[in-house]
Write an enzyme that holds these catalytic residues in place. Structure first.
Site, PDB file in Angstrom:
ATOM      1  N   GLU A 139     -14.714  10.901   5.024  1.00 29.99           N
ATOM      2  CA  GLU A 139     -14.686  10.278   3.947  1.00 29.99           C
ATOM      3  C   GLU A 139     -15.952  10.603   2.749  1.00 29.99           C
ATOM      4  O   GLU A 139     -16.899  11.112   3.163  1.00 29.99           O
ATOM      5  CB  GLU A 139     -14.532   8.864   4.013  1.00 29.99           C
ATOM      6  CG  GLU A 139     -13.533   8.286   4.582  1.00 29.99           C
ATOM      7  CD  GLU A 139     -12.143   8.402   4.143  1.00 29.99           C
ATOM      8  OE1 GLU A 139     -12.299   8.588   2.923  1.00 29.99           O
ATOM      9  OE2 GLU A 139     -11.139   8.270   5.033  1.00 29.99           O
ATOM     10  N   GLY A 145       0.787  -1.188  -0.017  1.00 26.35           N
ATOM     11  CA  GLY A 145      -0.141  -0.039  -0.005  1.00 26.35           C
ATOM     12  C   GLY A 145       0.958   1.251   0.030  1.00 26.35           C
ATOM     13  O   GLY A 145       1.718   1.230   0.763  1.00 26.35           O
ATOM     14  N   LYS A 148     -12.486  -1.262  16.503  1.00 25.45           N
ATOM     15  CA  LYS A 148     -11.490  -0.760  17.213  1.00 25.45           C
ATOM     16  C   LYS A 148     -11.717  -1.502  18.753  1.00 25.45           C
ATOM     17  O   LYS A 148     -10.886  -1.885  19.890  1.00 25.45           O
ATOM     18  CB  LYS A 148     -11.385   0.443  17.318  1.00 25.45           C
ATOM     19  CG  LYS A 148     -10.638   0.992  16.081  1.00 25.45           C
ATOM     20  CD  LYS A 148     -10.528   2.483  16.055  1.00 25.45           C
ATOM     21  CE  LYS A 148     -10.019   3.122  14.552  1.00 25.45           C
ATOM     22  NZ  LYS A 148     -10.207   4.508  14.507  1.00 25.45           N
ATOM     23  N   SER A 165       2.528   5.976   2.266  1.00 24.74           N
ATOM     24  CA  SER A 165       3.762   6.929   1.581  1.00 24.74           C
ATOM     25  C   SER A 165       4.504   7.416   2.810  1.00 24.74           C
ATOM     26  O   SER A 165       5.648   7.722   2.616  1.00 24.74           O
ATOM     27  CB  SER A 165       2.889   7.992   0.865  1.00 24.74           C
ATOM     28  OG  SER A 165       2.391   7.503  -0.320  1.00 24.74           O
ATOM     29  N   VAL A 176      -0.909   6.571   4.473  1.00 28.37           N
ATOM     30  CA  VAL A 176       0.031   5.980   5.669  1.00 28.37           C
ATOM     31  C   VAL A 176       1.038   5.245   4.909  1.00 28.37           C
ATOM     32  O   VAL A 176       2.341   5.592   5.409  1.00 28.37           O
ATOM     33  CB  VAL A 176      -0.948   4.895   6.268  1.00 28.37           C
ATOM     34  CG1 VAL A 176       0.065   4.299   7.140  1.00 28.37           C
ATOM     35  CG2 VAL A 176      -1.859   5.637   6.941  1.00 28.37           C
ATOM     36  N   VAL A 233      18.005  -0.633  15.562  1.00 27.91           N
ATOM     37  CA  VAL A 233      17.463  -2.260  15.543  1.00 27.91           C
ATOM     38  C   VAL A 233      18.656  -3.217  15.419  1.00 27.91           C
ATOM     39  O   VAL A 233      18.810  -4.127  15.954  1.00 27.91           O
ATOM     40  CB  VAL A 233      16.770  -2.040  14.084  1.00 27.91           C
ATOM     41  CG1 VAL A 233      16.647  -3.747  13.558  1.00 27.91           C
ATOM     42  CG2 VAL A 233      15.433  -1.529  13.691  1.00 27.91           C
TER      43      VAL A 233
END
Length: 443
Positions: free
Chosen positions: A199, A21, A214, A27, A25, A44
């Site tokens: 939206e 995707g 949620k 991007s 988000v 890391v």
């Protein structure tokens, strides 16, 4: 970087990342991975390298190197050079199958997909556990607000009693604006759409589907019991009027769409889980009442820790990407150092309570005939169903009066039967609003 790595004697370790995707988000996730590559490597212990980005349409104007783009996500998640899959596509299928394939191919998964997790966490978690891999989803509940990890880890030794939250920014923006301006629902929804808070099809937000997904995730984690979206009672905000918000203000309250998850213990000691989403009156002294605009907040009540509140931006590309990157770093560290994060815990297996059995309070506004004995008759109707009245307010004269009744706690079924009975009585012209009341000292 060590001197051996700098001299080329020890190869730098790299972890391959696949991103599914490239919307708002996705991007932002790609931008952060690229812009902060050195810092992330230091945190890391390995370089996080994007191996591919799955999109629906490959084109050279996506703001990333075109050679990274692919319209074949199934092939991407199965590649040998991919260690972790970040899913920000959204939707159920083909995403569910892609995540299962990724896990079965040895990849840990980070996802922000609340709709998928609300119904399939159990299936996905079982596969991840069997493969000794991570399945992280902090971004699925409240954007940048860290609430999933605190529930799973920080409060793992405590006993959570209640989780209450404003977890949908669109509805919170609409209700906040209605309260501030006095505008009606339709007008405020149109303004929310114009400003980009709603939206093109706002149904999932305004009818409570997003919040219910949620709530299912939060209830499952908090009470160690698998709860799906279909277990969550749901009402939206489309019936809330400017008059309701004005009446709420008269009671020193506001109205919020709340996701409520709680452990309910009856008189025999039997425990059940209640998970519900609906607009509710909330006293102005409650910490959630001050959460306005598109912001989210979650209040967790635990036996030892007491009340904890998590507040911040619950949506948007950058806030959600922040939560995704937090999960990605955790999953990457586990890849580098060995081990995995905590597994899903559903040992309690508590039954889910129906809304009819759930104890709640009601605010009822009705237009009644203004004649002697009406108030007593209304009170009698509540008594007939075992519902105690807390306060009554009456206004208006002539042919009709407005009566506002606030009840004490009672089973929701008794309250709804009371309202149904009132609508059939000749002294009640109409019941204009029925809203639950939360966050009082009776809770």
């Amino acid at each position: 970087m060590s001197s051996e790595q700098a001299s080329g004697l020890v190869p730098e370790r790299t972890l391959g990342i696949a991103v599914l995707g490239l919307g708002n988000v996705g991007s932002e996730v790609v931008r952060l991975l690229t812009a902060h590559a050195d810092e992330l490597q230091a945190r890391v212990g390995a370089r996080l390298e994007i191996k591919g980005i799955a999109v629906r349409n490959v084109s050279p104007d996506r703001g990333v190197p075109v050679e990274l783009l692919t319209d074949d996500p199934a092939a991407l998640v199965s590649r040998d050079d991919v260690d972790i899959v970040v899913e920000v596509f959204g939707g159920i299928e083909p995403v569910r199958t892609l995540i299962l394939n990724a896990l079965n191919s040895g990849k840990s998964v980070v996802t922000a997909n609340k709709a998928l997790l609300a119904d399939y966490t159990g299936e996905l978690a079982a596969v991840a556990d069997a493969a000794d891999l991570d399945l992280y989803f902090e971004a699925a509940v409240a954007g940048a607000i860290p609430v999933v990890r605190p529930l799973m880890q920080s409060l793992a030794g405590d006993r959570v009693k209640r989780v209450v939250g404003i977890v949908n920014g669109t509805t919170n923006f609409i209700l906040s604006a209605m309260g501030e301006t006095g505008a009606d629902y339709a007008e405020t929804l149109a303004e929310a759409s114009r400003l980009g808070y709603a939206e093109a099809d706002p149904t999932a937000d305004v009818e409570g589907f997003d919040a219910a997904a949620k709530a299912a995730i939060l209830a499952s984690i908090a009470f160690h019991t698998r709860v799906t979206a279909s277990d969550v009672y749901r009402e939206g905000i489309s019936e809330i009027s400017a008059e309701d918000l004005a009446s709420a203000a008269d009671l020193d309250c506001t109205i919020k769409l709340l996701a409520i998850c709680e452990r309910v213990t009856d008189d025999t000691g039997r425990e059940r889980v209640s998970a519900r989403v609906y607009p509710a009156l909330l006293p102005n002294v409650h910490p959630l009442s001050a959460v306005n605009g598109a912001f989210n907040a979650v209040v967790v009540e635990a036996e030892a820790a007491g009340r904890l509140m998590f507040y911040g931006q619950g949506a948007g590309g950058a806030p959600t990407a922040s939560a995704v990157l937090g999960d990605l770093v955790s999953a990457a560290r586990n890849k580098v150092h060995g081990g995995k994060g905590p597994d899903e815990s559903t040992y309690a297996k508590l039954p889910v309570m129906s809304i009819g059995d759930t104890p709640t309070r009601y605010y009822v506004r009705m237009e009644v005939a203004d004649r002697t004995g009406v108030l007593a008759a209304v009170a009698q109707e509540f008594a007939n169903h075992g519902v105690s009245i807390s306060t009554v307010r009456q206004s208006g004269l002539a042919d009709a009066a407005t009566l506002v009744v606030v009840t004490h706690r009672a089973p929701d079924d008794a309250l709804s039967k009371t309202v149904a009975a009132l609508t059939s009585r000749d002294f009640v012209n109409t019941v204009t609003s029925v809203i639950r009341l939360e966050g009082t000292s009776e809770e």
